[in-house]
Design an enzyme around this catalytic site. Sequence first.
Site, short mmCIF file in Angstrom:
data_model
loop_
_atom_site.label_atom_id
_atom_site.label_comp_id
_atom_site.label_asym_id
_atom_site.label_seq_id
_atom_site.Cartn_x
_atom_site.Cartn_y
_atom_site.Cartn_z
N ARG A 99 10.06 -1.72 12.58
CA ARG A 99 8.81 -1.27 13.17
C ARG A 99 8.44 -2.21 14.31
O ARG A 99 8.61 -3.41 14.21
CB ARG A 99 7.70 -1.31 12.11
CG ARG A 99 7.63 -0.07 11.27
CD ARG A 99 6.64 -0.20 10.15
NE ARG A 99 5.30 -0.65 10.55
CZ ARG A 99 4.23 -0.50 9.79
NH1 ARG A 99 4.32 0.09 8.62
NH2 ARG A 99 3.06 -0.92 10.20
N ARG A 104 10.59 -6.54 5.51
CA ARG A 104 10.56 -5.12 5.88
C ARG A 104 11.02 -4.93 7.33
O ARG A 104 11.68 -3.94 7.65
CB ARG A 104 9.12 -4.59 5.72
CG ARG A 104 9.01 -3.11 6.04
CD ARG A 104 7.62 -2.58 5.77
NE ARG A 104 6.70 -2.85 6.85
CZ ARG A 104 5.39 -2.61 6.80
NH1 ARG A 104 4.86 -2.10 5.69
NH2 ARG A 104 4.61 -2.87 7.81
N ARG A 147 -10.53 1.84 8.10
CA ARG A 147 -10.20 0.43 8.27
C ARG A 147 -11.39 -0.36 8.77
O ARG A 147 -11.30 -1.58 8.87
CB ARG A 147 -9.07 0.30 9.30
CG ARG A 147 -7.69 0.11 8.68
CD ARG A 147 -6.71 0.06 9.85
NE ARG A 147 -5.49 -0.65 9.56
CZ ARG A 147 -4.39 -0.09 9.07
NH1 ARG A 147 -4.38 1.17 8.74
NH2 ARG A 147 -3.29 -0.81 8.89
N LYS A 154 0.81 -1.22 0.00
CA LYS A 154 0.00 0.00 0.00
C LYS A 154 0.84 1.27 0.00
O LYS A 154 0.60 2.17 -0.79
CB LYS A 154 -0.89 0.05 1.25
CG LYS A 154 -2.16 -0.76 1.18
CD LYS A 154 -3.17 -0.31 2.23
CE LYS A 154 -2.66 -0.30 3.65
NZ LYS A 154 -2.38 -1.59 4.26
N ARG A 160 -2.15 -8.95 13.00
CA ARG A 160 -2.64 -7.84 12.17
C ARG A 160 -3.43 -8.36 10.97
O ARG A 160 -4.42 -7.75 10.56
CB ARG A 160 -1.47 -6.96 11.71
CG ARG A 160 -0.99 -6.03 12.82
CD ARG A 160 0.41 -5.52 12.56
NE ARG A 160 0.49 -4.68 11.39
CZ ARG A 160 1.59 -4.53 10.66
NH1 ARG A 160 2.69 -5.18 10.97
NH2 ARG A 160 1.59 -3.73 9.63
#
Length: 189
Positions: free
Chosen positions: A134, A128, A89, A14, A145
Amino acid sequence: MKRMILVGPPGAGKGTQAAFICRELNIPHISTGQIFRENMEQETELGESAKAYISRGEYVPDSVTNPMVKVRLDNPDAREGFLLDGYPRTVSQAKVLDEMLADRGRKLDLVLQITADNEAVVERLLKRAEIEHRPDDTEEVIRHRLDVYQELTEPLMSFYEEAGLLVKVDGNGSIDEVSDRIKAILEAK
Ligand code: AMP
């Protein structure tokens, strides 16, 4: 085609595709996740209220998220258009957004859904994690998630489908392949 939402599971690309679309259409990229991360880094009150939810892979409460988006959308740069990345969301957020826009005499033009295989997104997110560090990119939180996405965000698709706004794009493949597909959709609109 200037008021858009980009929706898709974590790891579907995204953020990357949002940046591409915003360059193409010359509109601001509004990522709620990014706004939260900046606030956490700067240790603002907003960042503090979001932190615990984000690190667990849960959604930040609407009482925090909705007003933050309202303020952002009232920024003059978003008057003529915007791309929302990661918001709404949930169906309840989508309803709030509709009201927000209606109050200002505006409405959405397009909801673009990036689809991607589950295992592909887990793999991308783990990759990532090695680069960005993160706090919500550990394997356990990633899987959570994805579950939260399926439970709370998937229902959004029928909401926007019924509104005649939803267009799907296949997010599997290279960044350029996906961008080309998106470009074709934008040009057809
Ligand atoms: P993202 O960068 O879009 O993957 O978002 C990272 C995290 O920020 C999410 O897992 C949520 O905890 C939080 N977040 C981002 N956008 C929203 C939203 N619209 N509603 C609630 N929580 C959000």
